[in-house]
Design an enzyme around this catalytic site. Structure first.
Site, short mmCIF file in Angstrom:
data_model
loop_
_atom_site.label_atom_id
_atom_site.label_comp_id
_atom_site.label_asym_id
_atom_site.label_seq_id
_atom_site.Cartn_x
_atom_site.Cartn_y
_atom_site.Cartn_z
CB CYS A 1 0.00 -16.07 -14.38
SG CYS A 1 1.20 -15.28 -14.49
CG HIS B 1 -0.39 -16.22 -10.27
ND1 HIS B 1 1.04 -16.49 -10.36
CD2 HIS B 1 -0.05 -14.67 -10.99
CE1 HIS B 1 1.87 -16.11 -11.17
NE2 HIS B 1 1.06 -15.07 -11.36
CG ASN C 1 4.45 -13.11 -11.56
OD1 ASN C 1 4.54 -14.87 -11.14
ND2 ASN C 1 3.73 -12.59 -11.26
O1 UT7 Z 1 1.68 -12.60 -13.00
C1 UT7 Z 1 0.77 -12.09 -13.80
C2 UT7 Z 1 0.18 -11.57 -12.54
N1 UT7 Z 1 0.68 -10.06 -12.50
C3 UT7 Z 1 -0.05 -9.40 -11.32
O2 UT7 Z 1 -0.42 -9.50 -10.97
C4 UT7 Z 1 1.39 -7.99 -11.02
C5 UT7 Z 1 0.01 -6.98 -10.74
N2 UT7 Z 1 1.13 -5.85 -10.30
C6 UT7 Z 1 1.06 -5.32 -9.48
O3 UT7 Z 1 1.79 -6.08 -8.05
C7 UT7 Z 1 1.84 -4.03 -8.93
O4 UT7 Z 1 1.16 -3.07 -10.10
C8 UT7 Z 1 3.49 -3.72 -8.97
C9 UT7 Z 1 4.28 -4.68 -8.51
C10 UT7 Z 1 3.83 -4.70 -10.71
C11 UT7 Z 1 3.62 -2.58 -9.07
O5 UT7 Z 1 3.31 -1.79 -8.08
P1 UT7 Z 1 2.47 -0.51 -7.31
O6 UT7 Z 1 2.15 0.01 -6.45
O7 UT7 Z 1 1.23 -0.74 -9.10
O8 UT7 Z 1 3.69 0.82 -8.58
P2 UT7 Z 1 3.25 1.07 -9.73
O9 UT7 Z 1 4.38 0.78 -11.26
O10 UT7 Z 1 2.14 2.28 -9.58
O11 UT7 Z 1 4.75 2.32 -9.05
C12 UT7 Z 1 4.75 3.22 -8.83
C13 UT7 Z 1 5.88 4.15 -8.48
C14 UT7 Z 1 7.30 4.51 -9.80
O12 UT7 Z 1 7.35 5.94 -9.76
P3 UT7 Z 1 6.02 7.67 -9.79
O13 UT7 Z 1 5.68 7.41 -11.67
O14 UT7 Z 1 5.17 7.31 -8.69
O15 UT7 Z 1 7.42 8.47 -9.69
C15 UT7 Z 1 7.77 3.58 -10.10
O16 UT7 Z 1 8.52 3.88 -11.65
O17 UT7 Z 1 8.00 3.10 -8.33
C16 UT7 Z 1 7.95 2.74 -9.59
N3 UT7 Z 1 8.72 1.95 -9.37
C17 UT7 Z 1 9.81 1.80 -9.00
N4 UT7 Z 1 10.89 2.12 -7.76
C18 UT7 Z 1 11.61 1.27 -7.13
C19 UT7 Z 1 8.54 1.20 -9.79
N5 UT7 Z 1 9.07 -0.10 -10.15
C20 UT7 Z 1 9.79 0.03 -8.91
C21 UT7 Z 1 11.25 -0.14 -8.74
N6 UT7 Z 1 11.78 0.11 -7.92
N7 UT7 Z 1 11.41 -1.81 -9.43
#
Ligand code: UT7
Length: 316
Positions: free
Chosen positions: A114, A238, A268
């Site tokens: 990215c 980004h 993204n």
């Molecule tokens: O481009 C390269 C750089 N990339 C980035 O900068 C990405 C950086 N990371 C992020 O933007 C965020 O971490 C994400 C958007 C990827 C994820 O958001 P988060 O608030 O960190 O969520 P999480 O991974 O901690 O997941 C929270 C919950 C989990 O469930 P439990 O374990 O709390 O029950 C996941 O299983 O959300 C669940 N989950 C979803 N639920 C519904 C993960 N993906 C989804 C989804 N829909 N698509």
């Protein structure tokens, strides 16, 4: 000091529009989750016949046409991408062929995920500076991705995040004390994409990295150029997650209106996200001569990169 000044931009988005609602038919997710966690509402995927190459060529062609330059005036062509159609020839070489760029110039792809567009600009600046007796002082820098080709559409933690697209810019190497560039990397497996995919990511770890890297890199380019946040007209980051940008704005006590966002419409798009955003600003008539823009990328590698550029002439 010689730096890159922005002459013109171009962009290309593929034809298949995919909404959060569409994805909720595929995996256990919802528009509400995706919107509140990321700010993304829709993204574009390549349709039949569209590839990272076709997008790169379209964006580059548009930027070159808007620059008013002839292909013979381009001194190097660099494309940032992690999803090139071919390992070889490079996307940049295919753009060279389609646009009729000169054959005695350096043409290559760079993979810094990215951060690819910023790395590409840094490489282009070095290549132009290396050929100081050459009158071709212009670089064509592209960011293009076809991430839909590399995504596991059964993995809800990644398939809702990414989109396809391309953006391009024509830069001129010119005397500019306001120019600064800062590039860095830390080998880390938090984002992985084997050849052929799928994209894997430890989202929380990358989020923590991003909210540190973004303000740190912005500070680095401001310090190097002797400018302050108030001197900037735009900060183009980004477009990974709206919350990452909000976090940065808060940490810096900055004016949120200066931080452009478009992830709601494109998701993204990795190396394409910054040049696509620059192109949108230009098309909206919001890039005018003399404006200063900080562009900050961060992502797989892990890599980060920032640059502070001036708009020279009308960007469109
Ligand atoms: O481009 C390269 C750089 N990339 C980035 O900068 C990405 C950086 N990371 C992020 O933007 C965020 O971490 C994400 C958007 C990827 C994820 O958001 P988060 O608030 O960190 O969520 P999480 O991974 O901690 O997941 C929270 C919950 C989990 O469930 P439990 O374990 O709390 O029950 C996941 O299983 O959300 C669940 N989950 C979803 N639920 C519904 C993960 N993906 C989804 C989804 N829909 N698509």
């Amino acid at each position: 000091m010689k730096g890159l000044q922005l002459i013109a931009t171009g962009g290309a988005l593929p034809g298949r529009l995919v909404t959060n609602e569409d994805l909720s038919q595929l995996v256990d997710t919802s528009d509400e989750w995706i919107t509140t966690r990321t700010g993304i509402r829709q993204r574009h995927f390549c349709a039949e016949g569209e590839t990272a190459t076709t997008l790169a060529v379209a964006a580059a062609r548009q930027a070159l046409a808007r620059s008013g330059l002839a292909p013979e005036q381009i001194g190097c062509c660099v494309c940032g991408t992690l999803s090139a159609q071919y390992a070889t020839p490079s996307t940049a070489c295919l753009v060279q062929k389609e646009l009729g760029l000169p054959q005695d110039i350096p043409v290559l792809d760079v993979n810094a995920a990215c951060s690819g567009f910023i790395y590409g600009a840094g490489v282009a600046r070095g290549l132009l500076a290396m050929r100081e007796n050459d009158t071709r002082r212009y670089a064509l820098v592209i960011g293009c991705e076809q991430l839909s080709r590399l995504m596991d559409m059964t993995d809800r933690s990644t398939c809702v995040l990414f989109g396809d697209g391309a953006g391009a810019a024509v830069f001129e190497l010119a005397e500019d004390d306001g120019f600064a560039i800062d590039l860095g990397a830390r080998g880390d497996m938090a984002i992985t994409t084997p050849a052929g995919g799928p994209i894997g990511m430890d989202g929380r770890a990358v989020f923590r990295f991003a909210v540190d890297a973004l303000p740190r890199t912005l500070h680095a380019v401001l310090e190097a150029s002797g400018k302050t946040l108030e001197d900037l007209d735009w900060v183009v980051c980004h477009q990974a997650n709206s919350r990452i940008i909000d976090h940065c704005v808060k940490k810096l006590g900055a004016d949120p209106a200066k931080f452009y966002k478009n992830m709601d419409r494109h998701g993204n798009t990795s190396a394409a996200s910054i040049p696509v955003a620059l192109n949108e600003l230009a098309e909206q008539g919001r890039l005018t001569p003399g404006m200063r823009i900080a562009c900050i990328g961060f992502g797989g590698g892990l890599t980060w990169g920032g640059m502070l550029i001036t708009v020279k002439g009308r960007a469109v």
